[in-house]
Write a protein that holds these residues in place. Structure first.
Motif, PDB file in Angstrom:
ATOM      1  N   GLU A   1     -34.832 154.686  14.208  1.00 32.49           N
ATOM      2  CA  GLU A   1     -35.583 154.083  14.972  1.00 32.49           C
ATOM      3  C   GLU A   1     -36.008 152.762  14.064  1.00 32.49           C
ATOM      4  O   GLU A   1     -36.165 151.511  14.735  1.00 32.49           O
ATOM      5  CB  GLU A   1     -36.894 154.706  15.458  1.00 32.49           C
ATOM      6  CG  GLU A   1     -36.562 155.711  16.795  1.00 32.49           C
ATOM      7  CD  GLU A   1     -35.700 156.857  16.406  1.00 32.49           C
ATOM      8  OE1 GLU A   1     -34.939 157.254  17.275  1.00 32.49           O
ATOM      9  OE2 GLU A   1     -35.820 157.432  15.261  1.00 32.49           O
TER      10      GLU A   1
ATOM     11  N   ASP B   1     -40.464 152.982  18.363  1.00 30.64           N
ATOM     12  CA  ASP B   1     -40.204 154.322  18.353  1.00 30.64           C
ATOM     13  C   ASP B   1     -39.396 154.931  19.582  1.00 30.64           C
ATOM     14  O   ASP B   1     -38.506 155.732  19.367  1.00 30.64           O
ATOM     15  CB  ASP B   1     -41.495 155.128  18.563  1.00 30.64           C
ATOM     16  CG  ASP B   1     -42.266 154.965  17.197  1.00 30.64           C
ATOM     17  OD1 ASP B   1     -41.744 154.535  16.284  1.00 30.64           O
ATOM     18  OD2 ASP B   1     -43.372 155.523  17.218  1.00 30.64           O
ATOM     19  N   THR B   2     -39.357 154.389  21.051  1.00 27.89           N
ATOM     20  CA  THR B   2     -38.782 154.820  22.032  1.00 27.89           C
ATOM     21  C   THR B   2     -37.675 153.957  22.622  1.00 27.89           C
ATOM     22  O   THR B   2     -36.997 154.450  23.164  1.00 27.89           O
ATOM     23  CB  THR B   2     -39.642 154.922  23.259  1.00 27.89           C
ATOM     24  OG1 THR B   2     -40.416 153.681  23.670  1.00 27.89           O
ATOM     25  CG2 THR B   2     -40.924 155.903  22.636  1.00 27.89           C
TER      26      THR B   2
ATOM     27  N   SER C   1     -34.126 163.235  19.617  1.00 21.78           N
ATOM     28  CA  SER C   1     -34.761 162.068  18.882  1.00 21.78           C
ATOM     29  C   SER C   1     -36.236 162.490  18.326  1.00 21.78           C
ATOM     30  O   SER C   1     -36.393 162.049  17.222  1.00 21.78           O
ATOM     31  CB  SER C   1     -34.684 160.965  19.632  1.00 21.78           C
ATOM     32  OG  SER C   1     -35.405 159.771  18.931  1.00 21.78           O
TER      33      SER C   1
ATOM     34  N   GLY D   1     -33.342 148.825  15.477  1.00 20.46           N
ATOM     35  CA  GLY D   1     -34.886 148.929  15.342  1.00 20.46           C
ATOM     36  C   GLY D   1     -35.451 147.616  15.079  1.00 20.46           C
ATOM     37  O   GLY D   1     -36.588 147.578  15.346  1.00 20.46           O
TER      38      GLY D   1
ATOM     39  N   ARG E   1     -34.931 152.744  21.054  1.00 21.59           N
ATOM     40  CA  ARG E   1     -33.648 153.029  20.943  1.00 21.59           C
ATOM     41  C   ARG E   1     -33.295 154.255  21.839  1.00 21.59           C
ATOM     42  O   ARG E   1     -32.082 154.088  22.331  1.00 21.59           O
ATOM     43  CB  ARG E   1     -33.431 153.756  19.509  1.00 21.59           C
ATOM     44  CG  ARG E   1     -31.970 153.892  18.826  1.00 21.59           C
ATOM     45  CD  ARG E   1     -32.060 154.171  17.433  1.00 21.59           C
ATOM     46  NE  ARG E   1     -30.601 154.267  17.007  1.00 21.59           N
ATOM     47  CZ  ARG E   1     -30.058 155.601  16.975  1.00 21.59           C
ATOM     48  NH1 ARG E   1     -30.604 156.649  17.535  1.00 21.59           N
ATOM     49  NH2 ARG E   1     -28.762 155.837  16.644  1.00 21.59           N
TER      50      ARG E   1
ATOM     51  N   GLN F   1     -37.465 163.036  14.510  1.00 17.01           N
ATOM     52  CA  GLN F   1     -38.814 162.159  13.835  1.00 17.01           C
ATOM     53  C   GLN F   1     -39.712 163.492  13.257  1.00 17.01           C
ATOM     54  O   GLN F   1     -40.225 163.015  12.170  1.00 17.01           O
ATOM     55  CB  GLN F   1     -39.406 161.406  15.064  1.00 17.01           C
ATOM     56  CG  GLN F   1     -38.523 160.062  15.700  1.00 17.01           C
ATOM     57  CD  GLN F   1     -39.198 159.648  16.835  1.00 17.01           C
ATOM     58  OE1 GLN F   1     -40.208 159.905  17.196  1.00 17.01           O
ATOM     59  NE2 GLN F   1     -38.776 158.475  17.309  1.00 17.01           N
TER      60      GLN F   1
END
Length: 849
Positions: free
Chosen positions: A462, A770-771, A368, A468, A773, A372
């Motif tokens: 995300e 950001d984290t 992931s 999200g 998911r 990004q």
């Protein structure tokens, strides 16, 4: 109002750990084919050893006897002096319409003949049944009769020829001194030599109705082997040390099946092998058989979650394949370790599921982060390097926490806990190494093709996905209602804490075992004779000089008085149903002359040739009940006042369970303390914060309390099943490691954003999105992997699976997505407070709210 979050630009690398990981990633990504080749060689070397792992597993598990306790000393003394009555004794329980009938007599004789083969090889010490009791009594009767006939003939001046003996027997029968039913047997017996007597007695015992047996046999001894209603019989089989650590209980079952066929027994006759050996072995065999189903379901859940997470087939396949290959290496390492320590089937079960969950977590986080970095404009190789550096720190911290948790289990004085720890200690470092090396190498070799066969896998999942947006709303709710959220979570914890503290638990191996042959046998024994027949309380000692005559192996006059007085006091203890000892081998006191006249086989059950004494105390209450524990306390009071017999040790099922529980509780707090201190120090150094590590440990405890409470509600109140007593320690220790992943993923992202110049509020909300998911998907994977243990037929694994699955799911969703952001926003600058050390990251504060 909902806060809209846009992706933050990739920050520069900070900190010593990230710099080292950056250098490592640079080396790995420069030679990706070499990395894959090295792994291929390692796996090829490990595969032959991994395939032999089952050879080093114990089939009997680890003992719950705690070293240094009275039950351990009692267990050791019984093993040394009364091996026939140690844990190596198995019980054959036979149910039939009439166990005194001809068919059952023949069945017991046939089975005894088959067992005798193992006695000759030295694998079985002895076998006792109603058949052997009647046979041996008949043998002894014939021997005494011949001795008496010879004495009478000699006194009369006649010769002791076979013909003379037969005439003497005829005269004894005519005078009524020998029962008419024994006339033929007695004629043959007095004419035969000693070696032929057992064979004659065996045939007579199998052919003669025991309800009208002409040879006197102690009724109390018969009642211990034949149920009062005549519908059940017992056979005890004592394995010798020559049979090894794992005696062949399955051979005994084969012998029973063969005997049933040989006598043509119908479907109304059933036989089971039970006892501690069989119960534990059957439970482990069931767990091994269940593994295939559990792993299949776990892989299916993981693959579905990976497909949904990546929106592509290739990364899902590669992730599962990499973890599977890492498991091969772990199993080979366990094979090597198994030659020096005790490993069980549960070691493999726990290792496999923890590796599956953690390995997928690490792979998803790194992949992931790579995506990004690619969305931020970095080329594939550079994106792989930076992803490894940033995600790798979180993975490394999470893995260290798990290793600390599993390492703490090795300090437990309870023998069965360390084997669980070995699985995690070996599996987690290997799966971490695979994630930090294999995944970057694959990313460099494949580039964006790593996400092949998918639907928009390189889009900003995300921030643009429905999840999200949901996470953004959750983060905004945590910002606006932080105090209320903290209070609600605290209030909800209270009832679960009460349930956790007050729930009744047990170590009863029968209540916790699956439906097996041994459990069916135990239930038959308990129904006909009571639980205490299989799980009694023992009082054993090696008495001082003067109690036992070493020459005759009999009690001295003073010893007889002391032992009689002790057993009388024990029999008078409230809650004691029956006491058996050398002075009362069948439960009732015997006169002194009858005690002296006991046969060697009966005497050795309670007074060994080396002088050790064994007293069997059968309790009136179930052995794992509170009433039984209270009775054992009263028994200990009696034994402490009987110094003239020696230092008496109290053992048996109830005492073992009580002392095991005490050791479990003591080791629980020791392990929790060790793991908490270790994790706290690690996170203080890594995150440069005092508050975050403390809050992290407390939130793990919160999710554990919730999970244990829900598990108790499900299994105890809904399904009416026993709760295993080590559930809290198992759950807490493992979650102290596994639950750290999600906190570390989230908090390290907050820290990185703060380092990049964001204020605390923006960093917290941005980190949740950001984290979130990854954390949600990782939680589903871990909960799905560990939760598949509920499919096991073993109650212990069912409860472990439910507890761990719930704890992970709650931790990865409600607690990490609401409670943690709320506390981060509540404490603001104090999150990063660390006095007298190097200055923490500068925090840009948002204006007052």
């Amino acid at each position: 109002m909902t806060t809209t979050v846009t992706p933050a630009p990739p920050e520069t690398t900070h900190g010593a750990v990230q710099r080292r990981l950056l250098r490592l990633a640079g080396v790995l990504t420069a030679r990706p084919k070499t990395v894959l080749a090295v792994w291929a060689v390692v796996i090829a070397v490990c595969f032959p050893f991994a395939s032999q792992l089952n050879d080093v597993l114990t089939k009997q598990g680890a003992s719950k006897v705690v070293p240094g306790t009275s039950s351990a000393r009692a267990d050791q003394l019984v093993e040394q002096s009364f091996p026939d009555r140690s844990q190596r004794e198995s019980i054959v329980a036979i149910g039939a319409p009439d166990v005194r009938g001809e068919q059952l007599r023949k069945l017991l004789a046939e089975l005894d003949g088959r067992i005798a083969g193992k006695e000759r090889t030295g694998e079985v010490r002895q076998s006792v049944s109603a058949y052997t009791l009647y046979r041996d009594s008949t043998t002894e009767y014939l021997r005494q009769l011949r001795t008496q006939v010879d004495r009478d003939l000699t006194a009369a001046g006649a010769g002791t020829s076979p013909e003379g003996r037969r005439q003497a027997v005829d005269a004894a029968v005519a005078a009524g001194q020998v029962p008419a039913g024994l006339a033929d047997l007695a004629q043959r017996g007095v004419a035969a030599d000693d070696a032929a007597l057992p064979g004659l007695a065996a045939g007579f015992a199998a052919a003669t109705d025991w309800r009208s047996f002409p040879v006197p046999v102690p009724a109390d001894a018969v009642n211990r082997l034949l149920a009062e209603d005549g519908r059940a019989a017992l056979v005890t089989v004592s394995f010798a040390k020559q049979a090894g650590h794992d005696p062949d209980v399955d051979w005994l079952r084969s012998a029973i099946d063969g005997s049933l066929r040989a006598v043509g027994a119908g479907p109304d006759v059933d036989a089971h092998v039970t006892g501690e050996l069989a119960l534990i072995k059957d439970t482990y065999k069931k767990a091994e058989d269940d593994n295939a189903l559990m792993e299949t379901v776990a892989y299916a859940i993981i693959f579905v979650v990976l497909l949904l997470f990546f929106r592509a087939v290739v990364p899902a396949v590669l992730t599962v394949a990499a973890i599977g290959l890492a498991m091969t290496v772990s199993q080979a390492a366990l094979f090597a370790l198994g030659h020096g320590v005790t490993l069980t089937q549960f070691t493999i079960t726990i290792m496999n599921f923890v590796m599956l969950g953690a390995g997928v977590d690490y792979s998803m986080l790194l992949s992931s982060r790579y995506r990004q970095e690619r969305l931020a404009g970095r080329p594939p190789k550079e994106a792989a390097v930076h992803a490894t550096a940033h995600a790798g720190e979180s993975m490394l911290l999470a893995a260290v926490a798990v290793v600390l948790a599993f390492g703490a289990t090795l300090l437990s004085p309870v023998d069965w806990i360390p084997p669980l720890g070995y699985g995690g200690l070996i599996g987690i470092p290997i799966v971490l190494l695979a994630a930090l090396t294999l995944t970057p190498a694959l990313l460099v070799l494949l580039g964006d093709r790593f996400f092949a066969l998918g639907w928009r896998p390189l889009s900003d999942l995300e921030h643009e996905s429905a999840l999200g947006r949901h996470l953004a709303r959750a983060a905004d709710l945590a910002r606006r209602r932080k105090v209320a959220i903290v209070l609600v979570f605290a209030v909800i914890t209270v009832p679960f804490a009460v349930i956790t503290a007050q729930h009744r638990s047990t170590a009863d191996p029968v209540a916790l075992s699956p439906a097996t042959d041994s459990k069916a046998g135990f239930e038959l024994v308990a129904e006909k004779w009571g639980d205490a027949a299989v799980l009694p309380t023992l009082v054993v000692t090696r008495p001082p000089a003067g109690v036992v005559d070493p020459a005759t192996h009999r009690l001295t006059a003073s010893g007889l008085g002391s032992v009689t007085a002790l057993t009388d006091r024990l029999a008078a203890v409230p809650g004691v149903a029956r006491v058996s000892a050398v002075t009362r081998p069948f439960g009732s006191p015997l006169p002194a002359d009858q005690v002296d006249a006991l046969t060697a086989d009966v005497r050795r059950d309670y007074l060994a040739d080396d002088g050790a004494l064994r007293i069997v105390v059968e309790l009136a209450d179930p052995p794992y009940s509170e009433a039984a524990v209270a009775t054992v306390d009263r028994i200990q009071d009696v034994t402490e006042g009987a110094k003239d017999v020696g230092a008496l040790q109290v053992g048996g099922a109830t005492q073992v369970d009580r002392q095991y529980g005490n050791a479990l509780n003591a080791s629980f707090w020791q392990m929790i303390g060790l793991v908490s201190v270790g994790v706290f120090v690690m996170l203080v150094v890594a995150l440069r914060s005092l508050l975050i590590p403390v809050r992290l440990i407390l939130t793990i405890m919160m999710s554990n309390v919730w999970a244990i409470g829900i598990t108790v509600l499900i299994f105890h109140f809904w399904l009416d099943r026993a709760i295993i007593d080590d559930l809290p320690i198992f759950l807490t220790v493992l979650m102290m490691g596994l639950g750290m992943d999600y906190e570390i993923f989230l908090v390290t992202r907050v820290r990185d954003l703060v380092r990049g110049g964001a204020d605390q509020e923006s960093a917290t909300i941005g980190a949740v999105v950001d984290t979130g998911r990854v954390i949600n998907a990782a939680g589903l994977v871990m909960a799905g992997s560990l939760g598949t243990m509920v499919l096991s037929s073993t109650v212990m694994l069912q409860e472990y699976g439910a507890g761990l699955g719930l704890a992970v799911l709650l931790d990865a969703t409600l607690i990490r997505m609401l409670f943690v952001p709320a506390t981060l926003l509540l404490f603001r600058r104090y999150n990063w407070w660390l006095p007298s050390l190097r200055r923490a990251p500068a925090v840009a504060e948002a204006g007052p709210r």
